[in-house]
Design a protein around this motif. Structure first.
Motif, short mmCIF file in Angstrom:
data_model
loop_
_atom_site.label_atom_id
_atom_site.label_comp_id
_atom_site.label_asym_id
_atom_site.label_seq_id
_atom_site.Cartn_x
_atom_site.Cartn_y
_atom_site.Cartn_z
N PHE A 14 -9.03 15.52 2.90
CA PHE A 14 -7.53 16.04 3.09
C PHE A 14 -7.36 16.31 4.74
O PHE A 14 -6.35 16.94 5.09
CB PHE A 14 -7.39 17.19 2.46
N SER A 15 -8.25 15.72 5.47
CA SER A 15 -7.74 15.70 6.92
C SER A 15 -6.85 14.66 7.29
O SER A 15 -6.29 13.98 6.34
CB SER A 15 -9.08 15.26 7.86
N LYS A 16 -6.10 14.92 8.32
CA LYS A 16 -5.11 13.71 8.85
C LYS A 16 -5.58 12.41 8.61
O LYS A 16 -4.77 11.60 8.08
CB LYS A 16 -4.67 14.24 10.23
N GLN A 17 -6.91 12.25 9.11
CA GLN A 17 -7.39 10.81 8.98
C GLN A 17 -7.65 10.44 7.60
O GLN A 17 -7.25 9.48 7.26
CB GLN A 17 -8.77 10.79 9.69
N PHE A 18 -8.08 11.28 6.78
CA PHE A 18 -8.37 11.10 5.39
C PHE A 18 -6.84 10.76 4.82
O PHE A 18 -6.68 9.74 4.02
CB PHE A 18 -8.90 12.04 4.66
N LEU A 19 -5.87 11.50 4.87
CA LEU A 19 -4.49 11.29 4.46
C LEU A 19 -3.84 10.00 5.06
O LEU A 19 -3.19 9.21 4.34
CB LEU A 19 -3.65 12.42 4.65
N ARG A 20 -4.18 9.54 6.20
CA ARG A 20 -3.54 8.32 6.63
C ARG A 20 -4.28 7.09 6.16
O ARG A 20 -3.70 6.09 6.09
CB ARG A 20 -3.96 8.22 8.36
N LEU A 21 -5.49 7.45 5.96
CA LEU A 21 -6.37 6.18 5.41
C LEU A 21 -6.37 6.07 3.89
O LEU A 21 -6.23 4.85 3.35
CB LEU A 21 -7.76 6.15 5.75
N GLY B 208 -4.34 8.54 1.72
CA GLY B 208 -3.56 9.42 0.97
C GLY B 208 -2.58 8.63 0.05
O GLY B 208 -2.29 8.88 -0.76
N ARG B 209 -2.09 7.43 0.61
CA ARG B 209 -1.12 6.44 -0.29
C ARG B 209 -2.17 6.22 -1.66
O ARG B 209 -1.66 6.17 -2.73
CB ARG B 209 -0.80 5.33 0.44
N ASP B 210 -3.32 5.76 -1.45
CA ASP B 210 -3.96 5.40 -2.63
C ASP B 210 -4.26 6.57 -3.60
O ASP B 210 -4.12 6.31 -4.83
CB ASP B 210 -5.22 4.84 -2.32
N LEU B 211 -4.53 7.63 -3.26
CA LEU B 211 -4.90 8.80 -4.02
C LEU B 211 -3.59 9.29 -4.57
O LEU B 211 -3.22 9.65 -6.01
CB LEU B 211 -5.30 10.15 -2.87
N PHE B 212 -2.12 9.14 -3.80
CA PHE B 212 -0.83 9.49 -4.69
C PHE B 212 -0.71 8.51 -5.55
O PHE B 212 -0.39 8.92 -6.73
CB PHE B 212 0.07 9.42 -3.51
N GLY B 213 -0.93 7.25 -5.30
CA GLY B 213 -0.65 6.19 -6.53
C GLY B 213 -1.50 6.42 -7.80
O GLY B 213 -1.07 6.31 -8.89
N SER C 163 -15.98 10.09 -6.11
CA SER C 163 -15.86 10.97 -7.30
C SER C 163 -14.87 12.18 -7.30
O SER C 163 -14.37 12.42 -8.29
CB SER C 163 -17.36 11.84 -7.62
N THR C 164 -14.79 12.75 -5.96
CA THR C 164 -13.79 13.62 -5.76
C THR C 164 -12.45 13.17 -6.03
O THR C 164 -11.57 13.91 -6.66
CB THR C 164 -13.96 14.39 -4.56
N CYS C 165 -12.27 11.90 -5.30
CA CYS C 165 -10.92 11.37 -5.56
C CYS C 165 -10.45 10.90 -7.12
O CYS C 165 -9.37 10.95 -7.57
CB CYS C 165 -10.79 10.20 -4.76
N HIS C 166 -11.62 10.59 -7.70
CA HIS C 166 -11.25 10.35 -9.24
C HIS C 166 -10.96 11.55 -9.99
O HIS C 166 -10.12 11.61 -10.71
CB HIS C 166 -12.56 9.63 -9.56
N GLY C 167 -11.84 12.64 -9.52
CA GLY C 167 -11.45 13.95 -10.20
C GLY C 167 -10.06 14.25 -10.23
O GLY C 167 -9.07 14.85 -10.87
N VAL D 142 5.89 3.35 -9.53
CA VAL D 142 4.86 3.82 -8.73
C VAL D 142 3.63 2.72 -8.60
O VAL D 142 3.12 2.53 -7.65
CB VAL D 142 4.13 5.13 -9.30
N THR D 143 3.33 2.39 -9.74
CA THR D 143 2.26 0.89 -9.67
C THR D 143 2.73 -0.05 -8.76
O THR D 143 1.61 -0.46 -8.03
CB THR D 143 1.82 0.57 -11.11
N TYR D 144 3.89 -0.27 -8.97
CA TYR D 144 4.10 -1.51 -7.95
C TYR D 144 4.19 -1.38 -6.48
O TYR D 144 3.84 -1.93 -5.45
CB TYR D 144 5.87 -1.86 -8.24
N PHE D 145 4.71 0.12 -6.17
CA PHE D 145 4.66 0.48 -4.68
C PHE D 145 3.56 0.97 -4.15
O PHE D 145 3.21 0.92 -2.95
CB PHE D 145 6.03 1.50 -4.43
N PHE D 146 2.55 1.54 -5.10
CA PHE D 146 1.48 2.44 -4.37
C PHE D 146 0.27 1.86 -4.96
O PHE D 146 -0.82 2.59 -4.48
CB PHE D 146 1.58 3.99 -4.83
N THR D 147 0.09 0.96 -5.99
CA THR D 147 -1.22 0.88 -6.43
C THR D 147 -1.74 -0.62 -5.90
O THR D 147 -1.13 -1.71 -6.04
CB THR D 147 -1.25 0.53 -8.13
N PRO D 148 -2.69 -0.78 -5.02
CA PRO D 148 -3.34 -2.13 -4.68
C PRO D 148 -4.35 -2.76 -5.63
O PRO D 148 -4.51 -2.18 -6.70
CB PRO D 148 -4.12 -1.62 -3.45
#
Length: 507
Positions: free
Chosen positions: A286-293, A295-300, A437-441, A489-495
């Motif tokens: 949850f640092s700025k670098q984590f959210l930049r790299l 954050g989009r994937d985690l939100f999706g 594992s954290t992000c999956h949780g 959400v899938t269309y815009f945020f899921t790779p």
């Protein structure tokens, strides 16, 4: 840096150990589905035992009776506390899986499931409220264990699999849920059939005292499949990716993989002089670098899982209305027959739609891709909910026939051949090893918040003191809208993660 052991994992041919890992990891999901989906028929038993007292309801049973209303609140509450426990378990065990290790936490989550399942059966008190509070407590702990199994099973399977068939392997682990649903239905029918044969109760007779033992036995039997795989989980080595990329012990990773894969140590061992640089993803969670790299994937991942669970668990609650209207047996049979009919209805749905949906995903996911399957599932579910919901008051409410059942079954088919499965897979493929594992949780916990909304919100609105057909219509249309939002959400945020190694997906 391309490590030999990771390259060997990505390119390994499919071997016996892959199938063994599917069974070992999948048995946790099997137990999860058993424990969650045995609850609807058990609620029938609990309602008859603790809320109908000395007589059974008849065709003229007054839905305004306070006992009936209490039963509905118990229904939502028992589901809600299990989902709350699941969300907490996903967050806690997901984080511990990255900090302490996947293998070390894997056995602990399974042990929590085993002890909690047994505890559910020992919910023994002298009053109905005391029994149900005790049951709710153990259901909460059971949810914690179930929640812990989600990120660990998905992460372990993704890190053991090769990149060509990784999606199919993780989907096969998740598909064990379908067999868990079927097993819970079969066990319920067998146990209730045995008790029914022993006591021969008639529809208008007092509920037999032995029925209080039946639901306890059904719940406690859920501990058996989890206990059967505990030893094998403890014998699994830590995943090579965790050992090499998080613990920075490449030599140990190679030794562990030699034990389970058909590859010699000389092929995967690195030079003894090799020193790994510090993990390039040295930024904190949850640092700025984590959210930049990421954050989009985690939100999706989180938003997709949240939306599909609202729909999926609302559909399961709607099942009781479909059961009563289509089979016409609601409140007409004795206590055991009532539970058997609900379990039979669940088994038919599992065989005809739920299990086929899972295995269609297993077959197609590495051919079509995760993103397309998820979008297709959301779209078809939306169309089906609109087809059910829009004409509900004018046609379906008094005409639940074979056509309705086909449409209703399609919601489960395309939930599982769609976002219910893919939302389990994608978070295990997108994130760095020390956050995986954290992000999956986190994604799964967001889903369980959606499940609570579906279970408590839809349950309260559609099962009030009197059945409001207009409210049901509105809710079904809303579920269709939720599916369209999931599609967006899938269309815009899921790779797409198909065909690439986990390290390539991370980048």
């Amino acid at each position: 840096m391309a490590l030999k052991v990771l390259y060997a994992l990505d390119t390994a041919r499919t071997q016996w150990y892959h199938f063994k890992a599917i069974i070992i990891a999948g048995m946790g999901l099997f137990s999860d589905a058993y424990d969650l989906f045995c609850l609807p028929p058990i609620l029938r038993l609990l309602g008859r035992i603790y809320y109908q007292k000395s007589h059974l309801p008849t065709d003229n049973f007054d839905n305004n009776d306070n006992n009936f209303v209490i039963h509905r609140h118990v229904d939502s509450t028992l589901l809600g506390v299990a989902f709350l426990g699941t969300a907490i378990g996903q967050l806690v065990f997901g984080r511990l899986g990255d900090r302490i290790g996947r293998r070390r936490m894997y056995g602990l989550s399974l042990m929590v499931m085993i002890l909690s399942a047994l505890g559910c059966g020992f919910s023994i008190c002298t009053s109905p409220s005391c029994v149900l509070v005790s049951l709710g407590f153990f259901r909460f702990l059971l949810g914690v264990g179930i929640g812990g199994d989600y990120p660990l099973s998905a992460t372990i399977m993704s890190e053991f699999a090769n990149k060509r068939t990784r999606g199919s392997f993780i989907a096969a682990v998740f598909s064990m849920q379908g067999f868990g649903i079927l097993a819970s239905s079969i066990v319920t029918m067998v146990v209730c059939g045995i008790f029914h044969g022993a006591s021969h109760p008639k529809p208008k007779e007092k509920t037999p005292i032995e029925a209080d033992l039946a639901w306890r036995l059904i719940l406690m039997l859920g501990a058996i499949p989890a206990a059967m795989t505990y030893y094998w989980r403890m014998m699994m080595p830590e995943t090579a990716r965790y050992t090499a990329l998080v613990e920075l012990n490449v030599q140990q990773a190679a030794k562990d993989m030699e034990k389970v894969l058909d590859v010699s140590l000389s092929q995967i061992a690195e030079d003894e002089s090799l020193t790994l640089p510090q993990d390039p993803s040295s930024y904190p969670l949850f640092s700025k670098q984590f959210l930049r790299l990421h954050g989009r994937d985690l939100f999706g991942c989180s938003a997709s899982w949240f939306l599909v669970d609202i729909v999926f668990y609302s559909s399961n609650l709607f099942q009781s209305q479909v059961y009563g209207k289509y089979l016409g047996k609601k409140y007409k049979s004795n206590v055991y027959e009532d539970a058997i009919n609900v379990a039979l209805f669940q088994a038919i749905l599992a065989i005809c739609s739920t299990i086929p949906g899972y295995w269609l995903t297993v077959y197609f996911i590495d051919r079509i891709g995760r993103r397309k399957i998820q979008m297709m599932g959301f779209l078809v579910m939306a169309l089906v909910y609109f087809a059910i919901g829009i004409p509900y008051t004018s046609y379906w409410q008094d005409n639940i026939n074979g056509g309705f059942m086909v449409l209703y079954g399609l919601t489960f088919l395309f939930a599982n051949f769609g976002p219910n499965t893919t939302t389990f897979i994608v978070p295990a493929e997108l994130f760095p090893a020390r956050f995986r594992s954290t992000c999956h949780g986190i994604s799964g916990a967001a889903g369980k918040v959606g499940a609570i909304i579906g279970a408590v919100g839809f349950g309260s609105a559609s099962h009030g003191q009197t059945e409001d057909h207009k409210a049901v219509k509105i809710l079904l249309v809303i579920l269709g809208g939720v599916c369209l939002l999931g599609l967006a959400v899938t269309y815009f945020f899921t790779p797409e993660t198909k065909g690439r190694s986990l390290e390539e997906n991370e980048e």
